[in-house]
Write a protein that holds these residues in place. Sequence first.
Motif, PDB file in Angstrom:
ATOM      1  N   UNK A  77       0.664  -1.489   0.046  1.00  0.00           N
ATOM      2  CA  UNK A  77      -0.334  -0.237   0.392  1.00  0.00           C
ATOM      3  C   UNK A  77       1.130   1.600  -0.530  1.00  0.00           C
ATOM      4  N   UNK A  78       2.105   0.625   0.046  1.00  0.00           N
ATOM      5  CA  UNK A  78       3.239   2.346   0.172  1.00  0.00           C
ATOM      6  C   UNK A  78       3.429   2.712  -1.481  1.00  0.00           C
ATOM      7  N   UNK A  79       3.182   4.339  -1.448  1.00  0.00           N
ATOM      8  CA  UNK A  79       3.822   4.263  -2.883  1.00  0.00           C
ATOM      9  C   UNK A  79       5.502   3.729  -3.082  1.00  0.00           C
ATOM     10  N   UNK A  84      11.920   4.949  -1.634  1.00  0.00           N
ATOM     11  CA  UNK A  84      13.125   4.717  -2.061  1.00  0.00           C
ATOM     12  C   UNK A  84      13.877   5.583  -0.961  1.00  0.00           C
ATOM     13  N   UNK A  85      15.177   4.899  -1.074  1.00  0.00           N
ATOM     14  CA  UNK A  85      16.184   5.893  -0.301  1.00  0.00           C
ATOM     15  C   UNK A  85      15.799   4.839   0.577  1.00  0.00           C
ATOM     16  N   UNK A  86      15.539   5.158   2.159  1.00  0.00           N
ATOM     17  CA  UNK A  86      15.465   3.680   3.123  1.00  0.00           C
ATOM     18  C   UNK A  86      14.032   4.336   3.504  1.00  0.00           C
ATOM     19  N   UNK A  87      13.120   4.141   3.092  1.00  0.00           N
ATOM     20  CA  UNK A  87      11.777   4.313   2.811  1.00  0.00           C
ATOM     21  C   UNK A  87      10.755   3.701   3.574  1.00  0.00           C
ATOM     22  N   UNK A  88      11.407   1.801   2.338  1.00  0.00           N
ATOM     23  CA  UNK A  88      10.710   1.053   2.785  1.00  0.00           C
ATOM     24  C   UNK A  88      11.013   0.106   3.722  1.00  0.00           C
ATOM     25  N   UNK A  89      11.742   1.115   4.733  1.00  0.00           N
ATOM     26  CA  UNK A  89      11.801   0.267   5.971  1.00  0.00           C
ATOM     27  C   UNK A  89      10.628   0.533   7.240  1.00  0.00           C
ATOM     28  N   UNK A  90       9.988   1.369   6.508  1.00  0.00           N
ATOM     29  CA  UNK A  90       8.952   1.725   7.400  1.00  0.00           C
ATOM     30  C   UNK A  90       7.311   0.703   7.151  1.00  0.00           C
ATOM     31  N   UNK A  91       8.168   0.100   6.660  1.00  0.00           N
ATOM     32  CA  UNK A  91       6.950  -1.408   5.875  1.00  0.00           C
ATOM     33  C   UNK A  91       7.784  -2.643   6.649  1.00  0.00           C
ATOM     34  N   UNK A  92       8.762  -2.743   6.957  1.00  0.00           N
ATOM     35  CA  UNK A  92       9.239  -3.706   8.026  1.00  0.00           C
ATOM     36  C   UNK A  92       9.343  -3.888   9.601  1.00  0.00           C
ATOM     37  N   UNK A  93       8.426  -4.349   9.967  1.00  0.00           N
ATOM     38  CA  UNK A  93       8.250  -4.743  11.803  1.00  0.00           C
ATOM     39  C   UNK A  93       9.330  -4.333  12.193  1.00  0.00           C
ATOM     40  N   UNK A  94       9.208  -3.030  13.264  1.00  0.00           N
ATOM     41  CA  UNK A  94      10.214  -3.035  14.092  1.00  0.00           C
ATOM     42  C   UNK A  94      10.779  -3.346  14.449  1.00  0.00           C
TER      43      UNK A  94
END
Length: 723
Positions: A77-79, A84-94
Amino acid sequence: MLMPVRLTKVLIKPFLISWLMEPLQGIDMNAPAIIRIDKLRNKRFEDLANNSPTIIWMSDKSGLTIFINKRWMEITGQHVNDALGYGWLEMVHPDDREVMGSTFLKAKEAEHVFFGKYRLKQADGDYRWVSDTGSPRIDNDGNYLGYIGGVIDIHDGKTAQEALFLSNERFEAAIEAIEGVMWISDAHGNFIDKQSDWENLTGQTFEEYRGLGWAKHMHPDDIDLFLATAYQSISIGESLNAEHRLKNKEGEYRNYSVRANAVKNNDGTIREWVGVHTDITEIRRNEARILHFATHDSLTNLPNRTLLEDHIRHLILQRDSAVHAILIMDMNRFKVINDTLGHSVGDQTLIEVGNLLSAQIGEGDSIARVGGDEFAIVLQNVKTQDNASKIGSKILDFLSHPIVVGQHELILNASIGIAMYPENGADATTLLRHADLAMYKAKMMGGNALQFYDHGTFIKNEERFLLERDLRRALQNNEFFLNYQPKINTRTMEVEGVEALIRWQHPKLGLIPPNDFISLAEEIGLIRQIGEWVTLEAGAQLKKWRLEGITNLKIAINVSVVELLNPLFLQTLKKNIAEMSLDPHQFELEITESRLMENIQFYEVLLNDIKSLGFTLSIDDFGTGYSCLSYLKRLPIEILKIDKSFIQDITIDKDDAAIVSATISMAQKMGLAIIAEGVETKEQVEFLQENGCTGMQGYYFSKPLSAAKIPEFVKQFHHALAQ
């Protein structure tokens, strides 16, 4: 989760393609063919990636994500732009971020294949376990570019084979045009599989290379080093980076760059190797050409001075008891060939001389061209001076025989200097310098001679020899230049002229003042050529100033009495001024007082002839010579220049003040102008004005200036005067 061999091959393959860096926005069919091909490749990959059922990503060398396909947005669901960059880390479990990040960084630092498992947030907010696999991207030169990888959903225990991020067939189609081929070996380096175009790269079937068959095609000189490198990589499981030569079906050895990464099992043992062979033959050939150009003379193709010095250093490093000889040979009067027959004949002559010298030296000896018409020869293990002398004499004898260059039959002449190792020096620089000094002495003996360096003879005169040699080359190498010091009219305080002052910019010693080389030039007979150069250069500059609006300047030129003794001086001076279309009245010839009285009758006739042409004559450094004033009545002198040694203390030394005052008074009564040199203070200016001095020059007004600065100085000086 570990991938099977087939999957590993597909995942590792992407590191071959450096053209995945830029997403395609559109294809211009009018663009050059090579650009259209690159864009079509990018378009093909982008279509494959966006139609894949799994997430595909790509990073740069620092680990920042630079591409991710549309499947990412569908799953998380994230664009894609936010990922890009490190933005995908928001989708990884903390709870998984730190472990996953550490795993990736370790793989990146070693440029190894990356395997990671973590929980990924879905579009509905739930987390699902995924397996993330990335492989290094390497370009054709073996440079690391970053990673390409795929994310597979393993939450339901699906095997990696069921969720291939690209099918092998689709990926093979995407890299058809990529240079270099991929292969897979077992843990011990035995080839077991390859990319389909192996035959196109090597010209031979893969079966010939299967197992350890590749070793049979490797250049014998490369095998030991390559095997040692490969076995070291196998033993520690690190990436393999190497280079070697392989023989193709035509029997030609070609250069290949080899890059391979280990694929490991769960327990850390190596399962297999995935590598790339890239043909870098043309790269190495180009490097060899560049190296050749850097170490060889472009005209004769002989080694240059750099390679010669390396050869001498190599001989010295052997540290044996061998005696070597270094010969420097200079062609005598070679400039005559260039000036009379043209540079093309001169160039061909140098080539012929190089060939002749090469034929005279033995195996292990070397010859180099180290200057315009200078050659150097290294005689290895010559044992004695007698042997070196025999070879040098043989060379001189060969050069004395006529050689044919084009339609010309030439008889050459040379001078040779020899330095012996270790007697005359312990390093290449010293040996070459001493051989050069010996050559110069041979030239001074009349040429066509051979001279050994002798420390006792040369040590006292070495500096002079070097300066004299370099002075002879200075004109040819355009090392002289002129500065101009303004002359100020004491009454009007206007710039009425300039004095041309020669300077020598030595390539190694820097700026050399005239006092250090003019007397030497007089002694060795170069002053005539230097004086003529000054006249022509100053005259040409006078014409340039006219074009810039400076039309009323007179220019003073220092003339050596040695020049005046030349029978052709007057004729040459008249011819040069006429050819430049200049008025002799714009020139002032300054002659040093100290030498005039040596032959007063001769100078009386000559100077009257010069004045009759319109030139102004002045006595330079007045007061430092014979102090005999009778010549002032006999010679057509119009100006006296008082030496600066009298001017510098006129305001504090009553004797100097009296001498200068008396000189000015005497000159006025004789109708002569007086110019004071070395004026540096306002008080000196006021003294000279009060006593009726005609003109002044010195640092109070200006130091000597370049030609380009004179117009600006004149304009600013007159503007300040008007104020």
